[in-house]
Design a protein around this motif. Structure first.
Motif, PDB file in Angstrom:
ATOM      1  N   SER A   1      -5.085   0.130   7.252  1.00 34.16           N
ATOM      2  CA  SER A   1      -6.458   0.002   6.760  1.00 34.16           C
ATOM      3  C   SER A   1      -7.132  -1.200   7.411  1.00 34.16           C
ATOM      4  O   SER A   1      -6.522  -2.255   7.572  1.00 34.16           O
ATOM      5  CB  SER A   1      -6.425  -0.170   5.249  1.00 34.16           C
TER       6      SER A   1
ATOM      7  N   LEU B   1      -4.594  -1.539  -0.753  1.00 37.62           N
ATOM      8  CA  LEU B   1      -4.793  -2.808  -0.053  1.00 37.62           C
ATOM      9  C   LEU B   1      -5.792  -3.679  -0.827  1.00 37.62           C
ATOM     10  O   LEU B   1      -5.572  -4.873  -1.014  1.00 37.62           O
ATOM     11  CB  LEU B   1      -5.291  -2.561   1.376  1.00 37.62           C
ATOM     12  N   ALA B   2      -6.887  -3.044  -1.287  1.00 40.60           N
ATOM     13  CA  ALA B   2      -7.880  -3.806  -2.045  1.00 40.60           C
ATOM     14  C   ALA B   2      -7.235  -4.406  -3.288  1.00 40.60           C
ATOM     15  O   ALA B   2      -7.453  -5.574  -3.621  1.00 40.60           O
ATOM     16  CB  ALA B   2      -9.054  -2.908  -2.438  1.00 40.60           C
TER      17      ALA B   2
ATOM     18  N   MET C   1     -13.583  -1.443  -0.091  1.00 36.85           N
ATOM     19  CA  MET C   1     -12.747  -0.303  -0.453  1.00 36.85           C
ATOM     20  C   MET C   1     -13.636   0.906  -0.730  1.00 36.85           C
ATOM     21  O   MET C   1     -13.346   2.019  -0.289  1.00 36.85           O
ATOM     22  CB  MET C   1     -11.908  -0.678  -1.670  1.00 36.85           C
TER      23      MET C   1
ATOM     24  N   LEU D   1      -9.553  -2.679   6.076  1.00 40.74           N
ATOM     25  CA  LEU D   1     -10.187  -3.413   4.984  1.00 40.74           C
ATOM     26  C   LEU D   1      -9.904  -4.907   5.047  1.00 40.74           C
ATOM     27  O   LEU D   1     -10.755  -5.726   4.723  1.00 40.74           O
ATOM     28  CB  LEU D   1      -9.714  -2.826   3.644  1.00 40.74           C
TER      29      LEU D   1
ATOM     30  N   ALA E   1     -13.364  -7.003  -1.002  1.00 45.78           N
ATOM     31  CA  ALA E   1     -12.261  -6.082  -1.293  1.00 45.78           C
ATOM     32  C   ALA E   1     -12.766  -4.850  -2.030  1.00 45.78           C
ATOM     33  O   ALA E   1     -12.458  -3.718  -1.658  1.00 45.78           O
ATOM     34  CB  ALA E   1     -11.190  -6.797  -2.118  1.00 45.78           C
ATOM     35  N   VAL E   2     -13.553  -5.043  -3.066  1.00 46.87           N
ATOM     36  CA  VAL E   2     -13.950  -3.906  -3.900  1.00 46.87           C
ATOM     37  C   VAL E   2     -15.012  -3.055  -3.202  1.00 46.87           C
ATOM     38  O   VAL E   2     -14.859  -1.836  -3.077  1.00 46.87           O
ATOM     39  CB  VAL E   2     -14.442  -4.390  -5.272  1.00 46.87           C
TER      40      VAL E   2
ATOM     41  N   VAL F   1      -4.976  -7.318  -2.357  1.00 46.99           N
ATOM     42  CA  VAL F   1      -5.727  -8.519  -1.994  1.00 46.99           C
ATOM     43  C   VAL F   1      -6.342  -9.149  -3.245  1.00 46.99           C
ATOM     44  O   VAL F   1      -6.328 -10.366  -3.408  1.00 46.99           O
ATOM     45  CB  VAL F   1      -6.806  -8.203  -0.934  1.00 46.99           C
TER      46      VAL F   1
ATOM     47  N   ILE G   1     -12.367  -8.177   4.319  1.00 46.88           N
ATOM     48  CA  ILE G   1     -12.135  -9.186   3.287  1.00 46.88           C
ATOM     49  C   ILE G   1     -12.068 -10.575   3.917  1.00 46.88           C
ATOM     50  O   ILE G   1     -12.656 -11.537   3.413  1.00 46.88           O
ATOM     51  CB  ILE G   1     -10.848  -8.874   2.496  1.00 46.88           C
TER      52      ILE G   1
ATOM     53  N   TYR H   1      -7.363   1.683  -1.311  1.00 43.62           N
ATOM     54  CA  TYR H   1      -7.335   1.225  -2.695  1.00 43.62           C
ATOM     55  C   TYR H   1      -6.185   0.254  -2.917  1.00 43.62           C
ATOM     56  O   TYR H   1      -6.349  -0.815  -3.497  1.00 43.62           O
ATOM     57  CB  TYR H   1      -7.180   2.441  -3.611  1.00 43.62           C
TER      58      TYR H   1
ATOM     59  N   ASN I   1     -13.663   4.336   1.470  1.00 40.85           N
ATOM     60  CA  ASN I   1     -13.303   5.560   0.749  1.00 40.85           C
ATOM     61  C   ASN I   1     -14.495   6.483   0.547  1.00 40.85           C
ATOM     62  O   ASN I   1     -14.356   7.524  -0.069  1.00 40.85           O
ATOM     63  CB  ASN I   1     -12.735   5.200  -0.625  1.00 40.85           C
TER      64      ASN I   1
END
Lengths: 177, 462
Positions: free
Chosen positions: A51, B226-227, A115, A53, A111-112, B230, A57, B224, A119
Motif C-alpha cells: 500500500s 495499514l491505516a 485510507m 498509504l 491515515a484515515v 499506523v 501519512i 485499512y 479504498n
C-alpha cells in the motif's frame, strides 16, 4: 440489463487464499477477495503491491510538524513578539510539544482520509451489492469477485473457472433495470 | 487412530479466550444481536434513567456556573485550582487505558485485547469529552473559550505557546480527535455487518451511511490494515505524551511538591492504572447485563488485573520515590510538602490514596483474586476512588500550604463542585449506554481473528 462481473463463494479463509492464488495465476487483474476480517497472507496470494498509504501519512506528518513549529515561531518571533516572564521569543525547546501534537494530528488525518481515498469510499453503490447472498460476507462468507472490466473476462469461461477451483453459489452480477 | 491430537498454541489460546464451540457465524450473531435486539434489558433502562438524571444535574450546575461565575466553587486563595482540575486529570487518565488497550496491545499483537478494545475505546471517547468540559468551564467566561485557539482576532493577540497550559490544550484536543478517528475506523467493518443484517430499511440506510460502502474486499483490507496499524503506532506516543503534558501543567511550576521530574512517567502509570479500573468496572457490568461471559471471559479480566498490578506497583514506587527525593534533596519546603501530605490536615486523603492504589492491587499477585468477579468489581471501583484522591492530594493538599505560613488556608468544596463532578458521570454513562444499545460493543471483525481457522497459516507457525 447490465452485467458487472461474477462472484463465487468459498468456505474457509484457507480456501479463499488458495482460490486467490489460482485466480492470480490464471492472469486475472480486476478481481477481489472478500472476507469478514483481514486474512493474513492474502496480499501475497493476490499479488498486491504494498500500500502506498504510508507515503501519504509520512508526508502529512511532516507537514503537521512543520506547520506546528512554523506557527509557533511566526506567532512569537514575527507576528506579536511579547515578553512573558522573560522567556526568549524563539523558545524552540518549548515548541516541541505542539510540533509533536500537530504531527500526530495530521498523520491521523492522513491515515484515515488517505485510507478512504485509496479504498474509494464512501461509495454506496457497487456491483457486489446486487447479490443478496453476498451480504453474508460481512459475517461468515468468503467470496471471490471478478469484474467485467478485466481484459480476460468472458462470462461463461469465468463461471466454469470459478467452479473448477472450488467456488460455490456462483452468481452473475446484474442490475435490475 | 490419532485420538490424542496435539493442540497447537493458537488453539489452546482460542479455547481460553473464546470458550465453547464458537465459529464466525455465532460470533456475529452474539455481538450484532445486542444492538439488533428489539428488547432492551430492563437493567439498561434503569441505568439509562439514572444517567439521564445525573445529566440533568450536570446541565443545571454548568448552566448556573456560566450564569454566576466560578465563585460558586470552593476555590480560594491559595487553592486556585480545585475540583475542576482534579476531575479533568482524572477523566483524561481514565481515557488512557482505552488507547493503551487498542493501540499498544495491538502493536504487541495481544489478540486477547480484541474482546475489550471497542469497549475501551468508547470509554476513552466519553471520558475525554468529560475531561474537556472542565478546561472549558473553569475559564469562567466560557464564551471566550475560543481564545485557546491560535486564530487571528481583533486584539492581535495569540495564545502563549511557551505555556504548558496551551500545550495541554493541543495535546488533549489532538488526543480526542485521534481517538475518535481510531474508534470510527475500527467500527467501519462492523457497521457494514450491521448494515447487511438490518431488517428495516431505515436501519440499513443509517448503518449503511456510516459504513461508507464497505464491502470487505482484500483491496480494501490492505489499506485499512495499514491505516489501523499506523493509527495504533501514532496513538502510542500520543497517549504517553498527553498525560506527560498534563503533568507538566504542574511540574513546570515552582510549587514544592509539583516541581519534580518524576511527574510525567508517574502520571502516565497512574492514568493507565485508573483506566484499567474503569474498563474492568464497565466490562463486568456489560457482560452481566448482556450475557457475554463467553466473549469477555474471566481470562480477560485476569489479564487486566495483571496490568493493574503492574501499574499499581509503578504508582506505589513513584509515591515512595517522591518521599525519598523530598528528604534527600535537603530542601525544607519540598520535605515539608510531603510530610504535610501524609500527616497534615488532609492526611486522610493521602492514606485513602495509599490504601486504594498501593495496598489493594497487591491482592492481584494471587490468581484466586484475579478471577473472583465480585472482588474485581469492588477493587476496580476502589482503584478509581484512589486515583481521584491522588489528584486531590496533588492539587489541593500541595496548594493549601506552600512557602509562606501566612498564606496558608484550608479548602472546602461547595455543593457545585460535587454536582458538576457527579454530573459528568451522567454525561459519560448516557453516551456509553447509547453506544451499548446501538453499536456492537465488541469488534465483530477482530473477535473472529482469535479463532485459529481465521489464520490460514496457523498450522505452520508456532
Amino acid at each position: 440489463m447490465n452485467t458487472y462481473g461474477v462472484i463465487a463463494r468459498f468456505d474457509t479463509p484457507l480456501a479463499l487464499v488458495h482460490a486467490a492464488e489460482k485466480v492470480k495465476d490464471a492472469g486475472f487483474k480486476d478481481f477481489d477477495c472478500h472476507s469478514p476480517f483481514p486474512i493474513h497472507g492474502m496480499d501475497d496470494a493476490m499479488g498486491l503491491k504494498r500500500s502506498k498509504l504510508g507515503y501519504v501519512i509520512g508526508a502529512m506528518g511532516l507537514t503537521g510538524a512543520l506547520f506546528g513549529f512554523g506557527l509557533q515561531t511566526w506567532i512569537h518571533s514575527i507576528e506579536y513578539p511579547m515578553n512573558i516572564s522573560g522567556k526568549p521569543f524563539f523558545a524552540y525547546p518549548a515548541y516541541a510539544i505542539i510540533t509533536f501534537e500537530l504531527m500526530v494530528l495530521f498523520s491521523a488525518f492522513g491515515a484515515v482520509f488517505g485510507m478512504m481515498y485509496f479504498n474509494s469510499i464512501p461509495r454506496f453503490h457497487h456491483p457486489v451489492f446486487y447479490s443478496d447472498k453476498f451480504s453474508r460476507v460481512t459475517s461468515d462468507a468468503f467470496y471471490v469477485s471478478i469484474e467485467i472490466s478485466d481484459p480476460k473476462y468472458n462470462e461463461e469461461e469465468v463461471k466454469s473457472f470459478l467452479e473448477k477451483i472450488g467456488g460455490t453459489d456462483i452468481e452473475v452480477l446484474k442490475d435490475e433495470n | 487412530m490419532l485420538d490424542n491430537k496435539i493442540k497447537s498454541k493458537a488453539e489452546i489460546r482460542a479455547e481460553k479466550l473464546l470458550p465453547g464451540n464458537q465459529n464466525f457465524t455465532t460470533i456475529t450473531d452474539d455481538i450484532a444481536g445486542v444492538p439488533e435486539s428489539k428488547k432492551t434489558p430492563i437493567q439498561w433502562w434503569l441505568l439509562f434513567g439514572f444517567a439521564l438524571s445525573l445529566l440533568a444535574i450536570f446541565a443545571g450546575s454548568v448552566g448556573f456556573l456560566i450564569w454566576e461565575g466560578t465563585g460558586i466553587w470552593g476555590i480560594n486563595n491559595p487553592v486556585f485550582w480545585g475540583w475542576a482540575i482534579i476531575n479533568f486529570v482524572w477523566w483524561v487518565g481514565i481515557g488512557h487505558a482505552g488507547t493503551l488497550i487498542s493501540a499498544i496491545l495491538h502493536l504487541f499483537r495481544q489478540n486477547w485485547r480484541n474482546a475489550i478494545n471497542r469497549f475501551a475505546e468508547t470509554m476513552t471517547l466519553f471520558a475525554v469529552i468529560c475531561a474537556l468540559v472542565f478546561p472549558g468551564i473553569h475559564v469562567g467566561r466560557i464564551w471566550l473559550a475560543y481564545w485557546f485557539f491560535p486564530i487571528p482576532n481583533q486584539m492581535g493577540l495569540w495564545p502563549n505557546m511557551r505555556s504548558p497550559l496551551i500545550w495541554d490544550f493541543f495535546a488533549v484536543f489532538t488526543y480526542f480527535t485521534v481517538s475518535l478517528l481510531f474508534w470510527y475506523t475500527g467500527l467501519i467493518p462492523d457497521l457494514a455487518t450491521l448494515r447487511d443484517r438490518a431488517k428495516t430499511n431505515l436501519k440499513r440506510k443509517i448503518y449503511g451511511f456510516f459504513a461508507l460502502g464497505w464491502r470487505g474486499g482484500n483491496r480494501q483490507w490492505q489499506h485499512y490494515e495499514l491505516a489501523y496499524l499506523v493509527l495504533a503506532g501514532i496513538s502510542t506516543p500520543l497517549v504517553l505524551s498527553v498525560h506527560s503534558v498534563v503533568s507538566s501543567d504542574f511540574a513546570t511550576s515552582i510549587i514544592p511538591g509539583w516541581h519534580t521530574t518524576i511527574f510525567p512517567p508517574y502520571f502516565v502509570a497512574g492514568a493507565i492504572y485508573s483506566g484499567f479500573g474503569m474498563v474492568m468496572t464497565l466490562s463486568i457490568i456489560a457482560r452481566k447485563v448482556y450475557n457475554l461471559g463467553h466473549i469477555i471471559t474471566v481470562e480477560h479480566l485476569d489479564k487486566m488485573a495483571q496490568i493493574m498490578l503492574l501499574t499499581g506497583c509503578m504508582v506505589g514506587y513513584a509515591y515512595s520515590m517522591e518521599f525519598f527525593v523530598a528528604w534527600y534533596s535537603g530542601n525544607a519546603y519540598e520535605s515539608f510538602a510531603f510530610v504535610n501530605r501524609a500527616l497534615g490536615p488532609y492526611w486522610w486523603g493521602y492514606w485513602v490514596m495509599i490504601f486504594c492504589n498501593v495496598v489493594v492491587p497487591q491482592f492481584f499477585w494471587f490468581e484466586r483474586y484475579r478471577r473472583h468477579i465480585p472482588f474485581l468489581f469492588i477493587t476496580s471501583i476502589l482503584v478509581n476512588i484512589g486515583m481521584w484522591f491522588e489528584r486531590f492530594v496533588i492539587v489541593v493538599v500541595t496548594l493549601h500550604r506552600d512557602f509562606m505560613p501566612g498564606a496558608w488556608a484550608m479548602y472546602n468544596p461547595t455543593i457545585f463542585d460535587v454536582s458538576i463532578y457527579v454530573g459528568t458521570f451522567g454525561l459519560f454513562f448516557t453516551g456509553f449506554l447509547l453506544f451499548l444499545r446501538f453499536l456492537p460493543m465488541v469488534s465483530i471483525a477482530e473477535a473472529k481473528l482469535v479463532l485459529p481457522e481465521s489464520n490460514p497459516h496457523h498450522g505452520h507457525e508456532e
